[in-house]
Design an enzyme around this catalytic site. Sequence first.
Site, mmCIF file in Angstrom:
data_model
loop_
_atom_site.group_PDB
_atom_site.id
_atom_site.type_symbol
_atom_site.label_atom_id
_atom_site.label_comp_id
_atom_site.label_asym_id
_atom_site.label_seq_id
_atom_site.Cartn_x
_atom_site.Cartn_y
_atom_site.Cartn_z
ATOM 1 N N GLU A 1 45.359 68.981 45.775
ATOM 2 C CA GLU A 1 44.654 67.703 45.902
ATOM 3 C C GLU A 1 43.181 67.960 46.148
ATOM 4 O O GLU A 1 42.812 68.694 47.069
ATOM 5 C CB GLU A 1 45.240 66.860 47.043
ATOM 6 C CG GLU A 1 44.460 65.590 47.355
ATOM 7 C CD GLU A 1 44.249 64.710 46.139
ATOM 8 O OE1 GLU A 1 43.087 64.319 45.895
ATOM 9 O OE2 GLU A 1 45.225 64.415 45.422
ATOM 10 N N HIS B 1 65.420 25.621 53.128
ATOM 11 C CA HIS B 1 64.370 24.598 53.094
ATOM 12 C C HIS B 1 63.651 24.574 54.442
ATOM 13 O O HIS B 1 64.299 24.651 55.487
ATOM 14 C CB HIS B 1 64.996 23.229 52.835
ATOM 15 C CG HIS B 1 64.007 22.102 52.940
ATOM 16 N ND1 HIS B 1 63.103 21.827 51.945
ATOM 17 C CD2 HIS B 1 63.796 21.184 53.937
ATOM 18 C CE1 HIS B 1 62.368 20.791 52.311
ATOM 19 N NE2 HIS B 1 62.766 20.384 53.517
#
Length: 473
Positions: A43, A452
Site C-alpha cells: 500500500e 406504520h
Amino acid sequence: MAAAAPQSITPEEYDLVIIGSGEGSKYLAWTLAKQGQRVAMIERKWIGGSCPNIACLPSKNIIHSAKVASYFARAAEFGIESQGHTIDMATVTGRKRKMVKELVDIHVRNYETTGVELILGQGHFIGPGLLEVYMADGSKRQVRGEKVVIGTGTRASVDKIPGLAVANPLTHIEALELETLPVHLIVLGGGYIGLEFAQAMRRLGSRVSILERNANLLHREDPDVSAGIETLFHDEGIDLVLNATVEEASGVSGDSVIITYKQNGQNKTIEGTHILVATGRTPNTEGMGLELAGVELTASGHIKVNEKLETTAPGVWANGEVAGQPQFTHIAFDDFRILRDNFAGGNRVTTGRQVPYALFTDPEVAHIGLSETEARKKNIPYRLFKIPMAADLRTRTLSETRGFMKALVGEDDSILGFTVFGVDGGEIMSAVQIAMLGRLPYTALREAILTHPTLMEGLIVLFSSVPTSMIEK
C-alpha cells in the site's frame, strides 16, 4: 578502487501479493491469510483504500454535518426559536478526521490479527509475478507472488484545460480537508462527487456554482430525476451553469480564480475563490511496470480483465475501479467474493450482477435495475408505478416530502427496476432490491404488512397505485 557491485535482493515468496489495499483487495487478503496462506499487501498511502480515508465515508461524514446545519436553518419550521448559527469548519473537518483515524486503526488491527504483512511503499513489477517495493526509508524489497492481484483504484482527473493545473484546484481529497469555508466554490462537473460536495458546502455557508458540460445534471438518469435534482439545487441557492465547456482557468484556488467557459456559442466568465474538479476518474496504472508482467490495458487506460477478473498475464488478477468495474465500494466488495470463490475452485463472474447505487444528496437518489430511459431504448415492455414522496405518510412527519419513487414492472409482474428521489432513498431502494433478488412479484410488496408509519410502507402505496405508462412490444 573499483566500485562495489550492487547487492542483489532476494525476493520474498508469498502465496498472494496484492497491490493497493482497497475494498476488494483488503477482504481478499484478510480472508486468505486466515486460511493459512502467506499474504503480502503493498500500500502506497491509504491503509484500507480510498473509501475509509478520502472518499465514501469521510464525504458522508461532512454531508451529515451539512444536514445538521440545514436543520438549524429550518429551525422555525419545527417550532424552535433560533438567533442564527455559525459554522466552525475546522470542527466539521475534525469530526471527519477522528472517524477516519478510528477506521484506519481498525484496518491496522485486522492486518495484525489476520497475519497479512502490510508493506507500506510504492510497488511496481520487474517481471512476471515479481515486484519491487520502494520503502519510505529509501530501501527496497522484492516480493514474488504465486498469485498477484492489482487493486490500485482511480484518482480524480484534471482536464488539460489552459491554466487549470496551475490554479491548483481542489479534488475531493483536498475538499475533505478544508478548515475554512470557501467564499465562492466553483464546482466543475455535475456528477455524483460534484453534486454531493456542492450541496454540502452550500449548506455549510459557501456560495456555490456548478459548471456542467451537459444540458442537465445527472444527464444519464431519467429526465424526472435530473429535473428533480436541478429544482432542489435552485431552491437551495446553488447556481447552475449548464451546457458549459470550460475553456481556461486563471488565478489560484483558495485565493481568487476566474473560469472562462463557452455556453451556447458565447464566451463567459465566472469568478470565485475555490475550484473543485469533479469531472471524472483516471485509473492508477502509471509507473507500475505492467508491461513487464504482461498485463495489458484497455483504450481507457484500465487494466484489461475478463469476467473472472483475470488479466492478460497468467497468475495476475485485478479488481475494483482500476479494472474498469462500476465505481462503487459495494461492487469492489463483490469483486472480492468473485476472486475468493474462484481461487477456491469456483466459477463466479462479474456479468449479470445487480449494480445498485445511491447519490447522497439530501434527499437521496437511489436506483436498482432498469430505468425508463433504458427500457425505451431496448424496447422492453413495462408498467410504470409512480407516486410523490408525500404519498408516503412518514415523510409528512419528517417534513421531508420532496421527490418521488417509481418502479418498472414487467408483464409477468416482476420488478424490472426501481428509482427513488426522496428521504433515505438508499434504504428504500435496498428493500426493493432484496425483493428483486428473491424474484418476488410486485404484488408481494403490495400485499405485505409493513410497520406504520415507516418509509418502507410507501412501497405499499406505490404498488397499489394505478400504472400510468406502458411500453408495448
